[in-house]
Design a protein around this motif. Structure first.
Motif, short mmCIF file in Angstrom:
data_model
loop_
_atom_site.label_atom_id
_atom_site.label_comp_id
_atom_site.label_asym_id
_atom_site.label_seq_id
_atom_site.Cartn_x
_atom_site.Cartn_y
_atom_site.Cartn_z
N ALA A 125 0.82 -1.21 0.00
CA ALA A 125 0.00 0.00 0.00
C ALA A 125 0.86 1.26 0.00
O ALA A 125 2.09 1.19 0.07
N SER A 126 0.19 2.38 -0.07
CA SER A 126 0.89 3.67 0.01
C SER A 126 0.05 4.64 0.83
O SER A 126 -1.15 4.44 1.01
N LEU A 127 0.70 5.66 1.33
CA LEU A 127 0.04 6.73 2.09
C LEU A 127 0.14 8.01 1.27
O LEU A 127 1.02 8.15 0.44
N SER A 128 -0.75 8.94 1.54
CA SER A 128 -0.75 10.19 0.78
C SER A 128 -0.74 11.39 1.72
O SER A 128 -1.64 11.55 2.54
N ALA A 129 0.27 12.24 1.57
CA ALA A 129 0.37 13.45 2.37
C ALA A 129 -0.74 14.43 2.00
O ALA A 129 -1.12 15.28 2.80
N GLU A 130 -1.27 14.32 0.79
CA GLU A 130 -2.32 15.22 0.32
C GLU A 130 -3.71 14.77 0.77
O GLU A 130 -4.69 15.44 0.50
N ASP A 131 -3.80 13.65 1.42
CA ASP A 131 -5.07 13.07 1.83
C ASP A 131 -5.84 13.96 2.79
O ASP A 131 -7.06 13.94 2.80
N GLY A 132 -5.15 14.74 3.60
CA GLY A 132 -5.81 15.57 4.61
C GLY A 132 -5.89 14.87 5.96
O GLY A 132 -6.05 15.51 6.99
N LEU A 133 -5.80 13.55 5.94
CA LEU A 133 -5.80 12.76 7.16
C LEU A 133 -4.34 12.59 7.60
O LEU A 133 -3.48 12.30 6.77
N PRO A 134 -4.05 12.77 8.90
CA PRO A 134 -2.66 12.60 9.35
C PRO A 134 -2.11 11.23 8.95
O PRO A 134 -2.84 10.24 8.91
N LEU A 135 -0.82 11.19 8.65
CA LEU A 135 -0.18 9.97 8.17
C LEU A 135 -0.30 8.81 9.17
O LEU A 135 -0.50 7.67 8.79
N TYR A 136 -0.19 9.12 10.47
CA TYR A 136 -0.28 8.03 11.45
C TYR A 136 -1.68 7.41 11.44
O TYR A 136 -1.83 6.20 11.62
N LEU A 137 -2.72 8.22 11.20
CA LEU A 137 -4.08 7.68 11.11
C LEU A 137 -4.26 6.87 9.84
O LEU A 137 -4.95 5.85 9.84
N GLN A 138 -3.65 7.31 8.75
CA GLN A 138 -3.71 6.54 7.51
C GLN A 138 -3.05 5.18 7.71
O GLN A 138 -3.57 4.15 7.27
N LEU A 139 -1.89 5.17 8.38
CA LEU A 139 -1.17 3.92 8.61
C LEU A 139 -1.95 3.00 9.54
O LEU A 139 -2.10 1.80 9.26
#
Length: 105
Positions: free
Chosen positions: A9-23
């Protein structure tokens, strides 16, 4: 060795959701769907940092949240593992000898 689905998978800094929450959300989805099973070892903090290009504190924050929710176990020197699911019982289904005896007179 089988590739860990987290590292697909990948995470997106542009998502608006903090990266730790995405992970942490990614881990929750993999656990809920059965891609990660109880006892499976998770990638190391360093491996997650490299793959997602995020800081160690971000990874630790995500893992801490998952541990507090009882989804993973962290063992110093061994790594992090998917936890066995907890059994929850509704309190009204618990047998009470006193209540049963009172009801019977």
């Amino acid at each position: 060795m089988e590739r860990n689905p987290i590292l697909e998978a990948s995470l997106s800094a542009e998502d608006g959701l903090p990266l730790y929450l995405q992970l942490s959300s990614l881990f929750r989805r993999c656990i809920a769907s059965g891609l990660l099973k109880p006892g499976d070892q998770l990638p190391s903090e360093a491996e997650l940092c490299r793959h997602f290009e995020i800081s160690r504190s971000t990874v630790r924050q995500a893992l801490k949240e998952l541990e507090e929710q009882g989804l993973i176990m962290r063992r110093q020197g061994l790594g992090s593992f998917v936890a066995e699911p907890k059994l929850y019982r509704r309190s009204e289904n618990i047998y009470s000898f006193t209540a049963e005896a009172t009801a019977m007179g």
